[in-house]
Write a protein that holds these residues in place. Structure first.
Motif, PDB file in Angstrom:
ATOM      1  N   TYR A 184      -7.957 -11.633  -6.993  1.00  0.00           N
ATOM      2  CA  TYR A 184      -7.140 -12.644  -7.615  1.00  0.00           C
ATOM      3  C   TYR A 184      -5.932 -11.768  -8.021  1.00  0.00           C
ATOM      4  CZ  TYR A 184      -5.243 -15.513 -11.519  1.00  0.00           C
ATOM      5  OH  TYR A 184      -4.493 -16.449 -12.246  1.00  0.00           O
ATOM      6  N   GLU A 185      -5.951 -10.566  -8.503  1.00  0.00           N
ATOM      7  CA  GLU A 185      -4.787  -9.813  -9.034  1.00  0.00           C
ATOM      8  C   GLU A 185      -4.049  -9.323  -7.713  1.00  0.00           C
ATOM      9  OE1 GLU A 185      -6.243  -6.829 -11.745  1.00  0.00           O
ATOM     10  OE2 GLU A 185      -6.175  -8.635 -13.461  1.00  0.00           O
ATOM     11  N   ASN A 186      -4.794  -9.198  -6.437  1.00  0.00           N
ATOM     12  CA  ASN A 186      -3.975  -8.734  -5.094  1.00  0.00           C
ATOM     13  C   ASN A 186      -3.031  -9.960  -4.603  1.00  0.00           C
ATOM     14  OD1 ASN A 186      -3.907  -6.753  -3.155  1.00  0.00           O
ATOM     15  ND2 ASN A 186      -4.938  -8.093  -2.057  1.00  0.00           N
ATOM     16  N   LEU A 187      -3.184 -11.320  -5.399  1.00  0.00           N
ATOM     17  CA  LEU A 187      -2.493 -12.354  -5.040  1.00  0.00           C
ATOM     18  C   LEU A 187      -1.047 -11.923  -5.082  1.00  0.00           C
ATOM     19  CD1 LEU A 187      -4.394 -15.226  -6.587  1.00  0.00           C
ATOM     20  CD2 LEU A 187      -3.857 -14.805  -3.948  1.00  0.00           C
ATOM     21  N   GLN A 188      -0.853 -10.762  -5.879  1.00  0.00           N
ATOM     22  CA  GLN A 188       0.724 -10.442  -6.194  1.00  0.00           C
ATOM     23  C   GLN A 188       1.203  -9.953  -4.882  1.00  0.00           C
ATOM     24  OE1 GLN A 188       0.934  -6.951  -8.810  1.00  0.00           O
ATOM     25  NE2 GLN A 188       3.017  -7.112  -8.818  1.00  0.00           N
ATOM     26  N   THR A 189       0.503  -9.473  -3.967  1.00  0.00           N
ATOM     27  CA  THR A 189       1.023  -8.845  -2.791  1.00  0.00           C
ATOM     28  C   THR A 189       1.361 -10.014  -1.829  1.00  0.00           C
ATOM     29  OG1 THR A 189      -1.280  -8.360  -1.999  1.00  0.00           O
ATOM     30  CG2 THR A 189      -0.370  -6.835  -3.423  1.00  0.00           C
ATOM     31  N   MET A 240       6.306 -14.012 -14.732  1.00  0.00           N
ATOM     32  CA  MET A 240       7.464 -14.578 -13.782  1.00  0.00           C
ATOM     33  C   MET A 240       8.621 -14.304 -14.433  1.00  0.00           C
ATOM     34  SD  MET A 240       5.463 -16.131 -11.634  1.00  0.00           S
ATOM     35  CE  MET A 240       6.355 -17.622 -11.248  1.00  0.00           C
ATOM     36  N   PHE A 241       8.692 -12.975 -14.929  1.00  0.00           N
ATOM     37  CA  PHE A 241      10.193 -12.416 -15.288  1.00  0.00           C
ATOM     38  C   PHE A 241      10.023 -10.738 -15.251  1.00  0.00           C
ATOM     39  CE2 PHE A 241       7.196 -12.145 -19.073  1.00  0.00           C
ATOM     40  CZ  PHE A 241       7.904 -11.036 -19.790  1.00  0.00           C
ATOM     41  N   ASP A 242      11.149 -10.376 -15.279  1.00  0.00           N
ATOM     42  CA  ASP A 242      11.321  -8.821 -15.194  1.00  0.00           C
ATOM     43  C   ASP A 242      10.981  -7.992 -16.325  1.00  0.00           C
ATOM     44  OD1 ASP A 242      11.985  -6.608 -13.658  1.00  0.00           O
ATOM     45  OD2 ASP A 242      14.212  -6.551 -14.053  1.00  0.00           O
ATOM     46  N   THR A 243       9.773  -7.751 -16.655  1.00  0.00           N
ATOM     47  CA  THR A 243       9.544  -7.085 -17.817  1.00  0.00           C
ATOM     48  C   THR A 243       9.384  -5.547 -17.323  1.00  0.00           C
ATOM     49  OG1 THR A 243       7.751  -6.677 -19.343  1.00  0.00           O
ATOM     50  CG2 THR A 243       6.884  -7.671 -17.322  1.00  0.00           C
ATOM     51  N   TYR A 258       2.898  -5.743 -13.024  1.00  0.00           N
ATOM     52  CA  TYR A 258       2.138  -6.799 -12.908  1.00  0.00           C
ATOM     53  C   TYR A 258       3.144  -8.134 -12.934  1.00  0.00           C
ATOM     54  CZ  TYR A 258      -1.860 -10.104 -11.933  1.00  0.00           C
ATOM     55  OH  TYR A 258      -2.607 -10.772 -11.576  1.00  0.00           O
ATOM     56  N   LYS A 259       3.870  -8.189 -12.029  1.00  0.00           N
ATOM     57  CA  LYS A 259       5.170  -8.913 -12.188  1.00  0.00           C
ATOM     58  C   LYS A 259       5.701  -9.348 -11.136  1.00  0.00           C
ATOM     59  CE  LYS A 259       8.392  -5.113 -13.100  1.00  0.00           C
ATOM     60  NZ  LYS A 259       9.560  -4.411 -13.787  1.00  0.00           N
ATOM     61  N   ILE A 260       6.483 -10.529 -11.188  1.00  0.00           N
ATOM     62  CA  ILE A 260       6.943 -10.836  -9.660  1.00  0.00           C
ATOM     63  C   ILE A 260       8.204 -10.192  -9.342  1.00  0.00           C
ATOM     64  CG2 ILE A 260       8.633 -12.678 -10.833  1.00  0.00           C
ATOM     65  CD1 ILE A 260       7.806 -14.719  -8.660  1.00  0.00           C
ATOM     66  N   THR A 261       8.750  -9.321  -9.874  1.00  0.00           N
ATOM     67  CA  THR A 261      10.045  -8.365  -9.448  1.00  0.00           C
ATOM     68  C   THR A 261       9.356  -6.967  -9.240  1.00  0.00           C
ATOM     69  OG1 THR A 261      10.386  -7.758 -11.888  1.00  0.00           O
ATOM     70  CG2 THR A 261      11.689  -9.499 -10.984  1.00  0.00           C
ATOM     71  N   ASP A 262       8.039  -7.039  -9.191  1.00  0.00           N
ATOM     72  CA  ASP A 262       7.582  -5.458  -8.708  1.00  0.00           C
ATOM     73  C   ASP A 262       7.564  -5.329  -7.112  1.00  0.00           C
ATOM     74  OD1 ASP A 262       5.939  -3.178  -9.917  1.00  0.00           O
ATOM     75  OD2 ASP A 262       4.886  -3.707  -8.057  1.00  0.00           O
ATOM     76  N   PRO A 263       7.860  -4.271  -6.712  1.00  0.00           N
ATOM     77  CA  PRO A 263       7.948  -4.035  -5.328  1.00  0.00           C
ATOM     78  C   PRO A 263       6.757  -4.518  -4.482  1.00  0.00           C
ATOM     79  CG  PRO A 263       8.835  -2.125  -6.389  1.00  0.00           C
ATOM     80  CD  PRO A 263       8.261  -3.098  -7.443  1.00  0.00           C
TER      81      PRO A 263
END
Length: 482
Positions: A102-107, A143-146, A151-156
């Protein structure tokens, strides 16, 4: 959401839904809470609350990496034996494997069709006037640049991070603000990713913190600071914010637990995150900020939020029904959208009982809504352009709701709105209760005067054939009384 109000049975291609009693619990909280509602002391908060109560109709959006799988938002991570927490797919047998996958969905999350301007224009044309967006759900994906987590949408790690619009919360707030919307930030108090809440040393047993905060106060303080810092980022780097909409009501002081509500009885620990400090900080940056600490009765619940339900009667406090346009809070490939008739009548019912409607539409993994959602908004907007004066800036008028009638007013006029059943044929006459023969009655959307006669039951209004044709298939018929 705070607790999913639908059970989900997820197969490879279909999602089926059944009602869950928690919607009734949300309603019970709203109805019980009116005796304990705390009027805000801050005059700027009261002013903004009055403004919010006048605009009536808003958009909620649940969006995160979970849309990639088309599953319930966050809840499949929760190790509870509940229908809405059921895991499916190749990793379901082992919770640890599932959480990693689930957390790998980030990639792989890459919503390249993201276009918040299209959403904002469609919502405005529908008559919506405020937006609440999920900056972070319970899974912890931001879903913001924290700056507090990767663990965020703006992470590489996230493919969409290279997109110039990768800070989607900022882009959404800006797009809607440019259409004169009030802006709200949904934020989950629990965070099932950060080790300060679900400590890896203590595997979670349920939705709650996985350790005893009283026994490990330093760990809990880390979580409180993490939460404070993320909310501070939202209050300082994302323009004007009108509403801080806090979900995850089990994160609350033990003193606020209501033992008459079943899900609150299961909260094992005091989970006080110092809302006074958070609200004080938020309002120092955003004067008049509405704070909505959902289900936690008191000074930080500026309005109450029955979920997937409408109170049976008028409530004299500020409230908002948060409801889905379809069946799901989060994106599923095949949605079952409510008809525009149902949605308009829902709005009318809520406004007549003193509430607002916050209607949820879920973007998909590509960054778009279902096209059908745009169609529903267009149809709602067509009705509101003709009949909106019976909704915006009005107050409920007794008897509020009676059979198929809803009653509102704005000081200059009162409105009696009839909610026809599907396929109901407009009659030759209608009777308006409590209306005298000295009043002027018009039908919104029809320019000519209507003939009336007084009877003991009320004022009988004649509907000529052109009027009946006009009203055929309309979701609601609004009579204006002056």
């Amino acid at each position: 959401m705070n607790m999913p109000c639908i059970k989900r049975l997820i197969s490879s291609s279909l999602v089926f839904f059944a009602l869950n009693p928690c919607s009734l619990l949300a309603q019970q909280h709203a109805e019980q809470n009116h005796a304990h509602y705390v009027v805000p002391k801050d005059s700027l908060v009261r002013q903004k609350l009055a403004q919010w109560q006048d605009i009536k109709f808003g958009l909620l959006m649940h969006w995160g990496t979970y849309s990639t799988w088309g599953v319930v938002e966050s809840w499949s991570l929760c190790p509870e034996d509940e229908g809405w927490c059921v895991r499916r797919g190749p990793h379901a047998a082992n919770w640890y494997d599932y959480k990693r996958a689930y957390e790998n969905l980030q990639t792989t999350f890459n919503p390249t069709k993201f276009n918040p301007e299209r959403w904002a224009v469609a919502a405005k044309d529908a008559g919506m006037k405020y937006v609440v967006f999920t900056t972070k759900h319970h899974d912890g994906f931001c879903m913001f640049d924290t700056k507090q987590t990767g663990y965020k949408i703006t992470d590489p790690k996230t493919p969409f991070s290279t997109n110039p619009r990768s800070n989607v919360a900022k882009e959404i707030f800006g797009a809607f603000r440019s259409q004169d919307f009030m802006v709200g930030a949904y934020f989950s108090k629990p965070d099932w990713h950060v080790p300060y809440y679900w400590d890896p040393y203590f595997p979670p047993k349920d939705r709650n913190v996985s350790y005893a905060p009283k026994k490990y106060p330093e760990r809990w303080q880390q979580f409180k600071d993490f939460t404070y810092n993320q909310i501070q980022e939202l209050m300082t780097g994302y323009g004007k914010i009108d509403i801080l909409w806090l979900d995850g009501g089990w994160v609350r002081p033990a003193s606020t637990i209501d033992s008459t509500i079943s899900w609150q009885r299961t909260i094992p620990y005091d989970q006080d995150i110092d809302m006074a400090r958070i609200a004080r900080m938020g309002r120092s940056h955003q004067p008049g900020l509405l704070v909505v600490d959902r289900t936690v009765t008191g000074e930080f619940e500026n309005y109450v939020t029955p979920e997937q339900s409408i109170p049976d009667t008028y409530l004299p406090i500020p409230w908002e029904s948060c409801m889905t346009m379809g069946d799901s809070w989060s994106y599923i490939p095949k949605e079952n959208f409510k008809s525009s008739r149902k949605l308009v009548q829902t709005l009318v019912d809520i406004v007549a009982k003193n509430g607002n409607l916050l209607l949820n539409i879920a973007p998909g993994p590509d960054g778009e809504w279902h096209e059908e959602a745009y169609g529903r908004l267009k149809e709602i907007g067509a009705w509101l352009r003709v009949n909106g004066e019976s909704i915006y800036g009005t107050k409920p008028v007794a008897p509020y709701r009676q059979k198929q009638w809803a009653f509102t007013g704005n000081g200059n006029a009162t409105y009696q709105t009839y909610l026809p059943t599907d396929g109901e044929t407009p009659p030759a006459t209608v009777t308006l209760a409590g209306v005298s023969s000295k009043t002027k009655v018009t039908l919104l959307g029809y320019s000519k005067s209507l003939k009336t006669r007084s009877t003991p039951e009320g004022l009988v209004v004649s509907l000529p054939e052109p009027v009946r044709q006009l009203l055929t298939n309309q979701p609601a018929w609004v009579f204006k009384i002056q």
